[in-house]
Design a protein around this motif. Structure first.
Motif, PDB file in Angstrom:
ATOM      1  N   LYS A  84       0.829  -1.219   0.000  1.00  0.00           N
ATOM      2  CA  LYS A  84       0.000   0.000   0.000  1.00  0.00           C
ATOM      3  C   LYS A  84       0.859   1.263   0.000  1.00  0.00           C
ATOM      4  CE  LYS A  84      -4.219  -1.761   0.981  1.00  0.00           C
ATOM      5  NZ  LYS A  84      -5.389  -1.578   0.118  1.00  0.00           N
ATOM      6  N   TYR A  85       0.291   2.308  -0.573  1.00  0.00           N
ATOM      7  CA  TYR A  85       0.915   3.623  -0.533  1.00  0.00           C
ATOM      8  C   TYR A  85       0.675   4.241   0.837  1.00  0.00           C
ATOM      9  CZ  TYR A  85       1.982   8.460  -1.644  1.00  0.00           C
ATOM     10  OH  TYR A  85       2.542   9.718  -1.656  1.00  0.00           O
ATOM     11  N   ILE A  86       1.720   4.801   1.402  1.00  0.00           N
ATOM     12  CA  ILE A  86       1.632   5.388   2.738  1.00  0.00           C
ATOM     13  C   ILE A  86       2.301   6.765   2.715  1.00  0.00           C
ATOM     14  CG2 ILE A  86       3.765   4.298   3.567  1.00  0.00           C
ATOM     15  CD1 ILE A  86       2.311   3.604   6.152  1.00  0.00           C
ATOM     16  N   GLU A  87       1.691   7.732   3.365  1.00  0.00           N
ATOM     17  CA  GLU A  87       2.283   9.082   3.391  1.00  0.00           C
ATOM     18  C   GLU A  87       1.933   9.743   4.717  1.00  0.00           C
ATOM     19  OE1 GLU A  87       1.652  11.371  -0.161  1.00  0.00           O
ATOM     20  OE2 GLU A  87       2.426  13.215   0.715  1.00  0.00           O
ATOM     21  N   TYR A  88       2.891  10.452   5.304  1.00  0.00           N
ATOM     22  CA  TYR A  88       2.577  11.148   6.550  1.00  0.00           C
ATOM     23  C   TYR A  88       3.470  12.351   6.780  1.00  0.00           C
ATOM     24  CZ  TYR A  88       6.459   8.340   8.526  1.00  0.00           C
ATOM     25  OH  TYR A  88       7.669   7.752   8.762  1.00  0.00           O
ATOM     26  N   GLY A 120      -5.045   6.047  -0.506  1.00  0.00           N
ATOM     27  CA  GLY A 120      -3.741   5.897   0.137  1.00  0.00           C
ATOM     28  C   GLY A 120      -3.904   5.929   1.652  1.00  0.00           C
ATOM     29  N   ILE A 121      -2.898   5.432   2.343  1.00  0.00           N
ATOM     30  CA  ILE A 121      -2.874   5.537   3.805  1.00  0.00           C
ATOM     31  C   ILE A 121      -2.186   6.856   4.143  1.00  0.00           C
ATOM     32  CG2 ILE A 121      -1.858   4.568   5.915  1.00  0.00           C
ATOM     33  CD1 ILE A 121      -2.089   1.798   4.617  1.00  0.00           C
ATOM     34  N   VAL A 122      -2.875   7.723   4.875  1.00  0.00           N
ATOM     35  CA  VAL A 122      -2.286   9.036   5.163  1.00  0.00           C
ATOM     36  C   VAL A 122      -2.620   9.442   6.598  1.00  0.00           C
ATOM     37  CG1 VAL A 122      -4.258  10.262   4.068  1.00  0.00           C
ATOM     38  CG2 VAL A 122      -2.065  11.432   4.320  1.00  0.00           C
ATOM     39  N   PHE A 123      -1.621   9.968   7.280  1.00  0.00           N
ATOM     40  CA  PHE A 123      -1.835  10.363   8.679  1.00  0.00           C
ATOM     41  C   PHE A 123      -0.820  11.411   9.109  1.00  0.00           C
ATOM     42  CE2 PHE A 123       0.527   6.305   8.469  1.00  0.00           C
ATOM     43  CZ  PHE A 123       1.708   6.632   9.097  1.00  0.00           C
ATOM     44  N   VAL A 178      -0.199   1.228  12.499  1.00  0.00           N
ATOM     45  CA  VAL A 178      -0.728   1.171  11.129  1.00  0.00           C
ATOM     46  C   VAL A 178      -1.339  -0.210  10.872  1.00  0.00           C
ATOM     47  CG1 VAL A 178      -0.051   1.183   8.674  1.00  0.00           C
ATOM     48  CG2 VAL A 178       0.792   2.969  10.215  1.00  0.00           C
ATOM     49  N   ASP A 179      -0.659  -1.266  11.313  1.00  0.00           N
ATOM     50  CA  ASP A 179      -1.201  -2.630  11.181  1.00  0.00           C
ATOM     51  C   ASP A 179      -2.582  -2.718  11.828  1.00  0.00           C
ATOM     52  OD1 ASP A 179       0.954  -3.718   9.856  1.00  0.00           O
ATOM     53  OD2 ASP A 179       1.962  -4.396  11.684  1.00  0.00           O
ATOM     54  N   ASN A 180      -2.679  -2.196  13.035  1.00  0.00           N
ATOM     55  CA  ASN A 180      -3.940  -2.307  13.783  1.00  0.00           C
ATOM     56  C   ASN A 180      -5.083  -1.517  13.173  1.00  0.00           C
ATOM     57  OD1 ASN A 180      -3.149  -4.069  15.747  1.00  0.00           O
ATOM     58  ND2 ASN A 180      -2.375  -2.463  17.116  1.00  0.00           N
ATOM     59  N   ILE A 181      -4.778  -0.337  12.638  1.00  0.00           N
ATOM     60  CA  ILE A 181      -5.900   0.482  12.182  1.00  0.00           C
ATOM     61  C   ILE A 181      -6.182   0.368  10.688  1.00  0.00           C
ATOM     62  CG2 ILE A 181      -5.840   2.098  14.121  1.00  0.00           C
ATOM     63  CD1 ILE A 181      -4.285   4.038  12.554  1.00  0.00           C
ATOM     64  N   TYR A 182      -5.181  -0.019   9.881  1.00  0.00           N
ATOM     65  CA  TYR A 182      -5.422  -0.056   8.430  1.00  0.00           C
ATOM     66  C   TYR A 182      -5.470  -1.479   7.858  1.00  0.00           C
ATOM     67  CZ  TYR A 182      -4.556   5.005   8.343  1.00  0.00           C
ATOM     68  OH  TYR A 182      -4.614   6.360   8.544  1.00  0.00           O
ATOM     69  N   PHE A 183      -4.938  -2.454   8.576  1.00  0.00           N
ATOM     70  CA  PHE A 183      -4.864  -3.797   7.998  1.00  0.00           C
ATOM     71  C   PHE A 183      -5.631  -4.827   8.816  1.00  0.00           C
ATOM     72  CE2 PHE A 183      -1.177  -1.648   6.206  1.00  0.00           C
ATOM     73  CZ  PHE A 183      -1.193  -2.055   4.886  1.00  0.00           C
ATOM     74  N   LYS A 184      -6.351  -4.364   9.820  1.00  0.00           N
ATOM     75  CA  LYS A 184      -7.023  -5.270  10.748  1.00  0.00           C
ATOM     76  C   LYS A 184      -7.897  -6.294  10.013  1.00  0.00           C
ATOM     77  CE  LYS A 184      -7.260  -5.995  15.208  1.00  0.00           C
ATOM     78  NZ  LYS A 184      -6.090  -6.048  16.082  1.00  0.00           N
ATOM     79  N   GLU A 185      -8.668  -5.795   9.040  1.00  0.00           N
ATOM     80  CA  GLU A 185      -9.633  -6.680   8.377  1.00  0.00           C
ATOM     81  C   GLU A 185      -8.949  -7.758   7.530  1.00  0.00           C
ATOM     82  OE1 GLU A 185      -9.343  -3.045   5.662  1.00  0.00           O
ATOM     83  OE2 GLU A 185      -8.985  -3.611   7.734  1.00  0.00           O
ATOM     84  N   ASP A 186      -7.662  -7.512   7.167  1.00  0.00           N
ATOM     85  CA  ASP A 186      -6.965  -8.482   6.313  1.00  0.00           C
ATOM     86  C   ASP A 186      -6.480  -9.700   7.091  1.00  0.00           C
ATOM     87  OD1 ASP A 186      -7.310  -6.420   4.612  1.00  0.00           O
ATOM     88  OD2 ASP A 186      -5.188  -6.000   4.252  1.00  0.00           O
TER      89      ASP A 186
END
Lengths: 187, 187
Positions: A84-88, A120-123, A178-186
């Motif tokens: 995944k694309y990630i930016e912060y 994208g994942i952004v925070f 990031v694992d917990n909030i963006y990939f939990k469902e996977d």
């Protein structure tokens, strides 16, 4: 497992990360180097954009004689994690009660909205009261859209954000959050 | 649909993109601005990494008085397209028969391998003989792994690469090729 030399160096006195005057940028750079060293993620700080107005040549290398810092229109860090694309953006405030919004440029706010639209994942990573929080891009935008204030109260960050605990190595294991909030469902 | 002013300007004489001495970087920057203007992709050229060795302050702004260009360890462009991480390097060669590998630094080759491992989209855009090709990262690495030569023959690029045709706007619609080769199965 091989560590870059600067990470190795810090191993000698690992418990003092937080108190050695290392700034948030150093802590994140070290964390990203660690992630790269174990091939977990490819995340880099973007070079600061500069405008070069004068160069000269010495011993076949190009030297910049005059340049100026430009205002960034994207965020400080970006890269690739779990496909995944990630930016912060990482920001520190000395203000104890709120995070002043002047810390984030208008173009950066627009950019955060666009990254969200493009999946994208952004925070933001915000250091406030010596605590480091990850605040999701959508929660940041949601606050801005519903409040006219010029800062985000510490309480909002504490309640909506996720505390990133200081650790041994990496100093700030933000990818765990990031694992917990963006990939939990996977999983 | 709004175009950035520099794109509008080029509309006045659109057929001459190729011959006006616009370089590949300009053509790609204009294409990326176009993609942003229609909200198709968020792809940016990374600032050139520099090391600042001397600064001064004038009228409250920070001026760089001495700096030097650093060798890049990632590729020139990266961003987000259709929810995916995308990264590429753009290179022009005047050599008519082959693309010299000295154009790509060792760290960049290692980086391409890593992006492939992390499921990013990664490629080179090579201008050779006034033709612009997209060469997939995996085909580039595959050539390097199986050949000891210091350059990639034009024939290999012609056969394994994908020709990007010059157009009106964007000048180089490389995302059309990306759609065909990376997103075909999704459609």
């Amino acid at each position: 497992m091989k560590y870059p030399s600067n990470i190795k160096k810090n191993y000698q006195n690992p418990l003092t990360y937080k108190n050695r005057g290392m700034d948030l940028e150093d802590e994140l750079n070290l964390s990203n180097e660690y992630y790269q060293s174990i091939d977990k993620a490819l995340i880099f700080k973007k070079p600061t954009p500069i405008g070069v107005s004068k160069v000269s040549y010495r011993n076949q290398s190009k030297i910049i004689e005059k340049a100026y810092f430009k205002e960034p229109s994207t965020l400080d860090y970006n890269g690739l994690y779990r496909g995944k694309y990630i930016e912060y953006e990482a920001k520190v405030t000395k203000n104890k009660t709120a995070f002043p919004l002047q810390n984030i440029h208008y173009h950066q706010i627009e950019h955060i909205k666009k990254v969200l639209n493009h999946q994208g994942i952004v925070f933001l990573i915000i250091k406030i009261n010596d605590l480091v929080y990850l605040l999701k891009g959508c929660d940041f935008i949601s606050y801005i859209n519903t409040h006219l204030r010029k800062s985000i109260p510490f309480d909002y960050i504490k309640n909506q954000g996720y505390l990133i605990k200081y650790g041994y190595n990496p100093p700030l294991d933000y990818l765990k959050i990031v694992d917990n909030i963006y990939f939990k469902e996977d999983e």
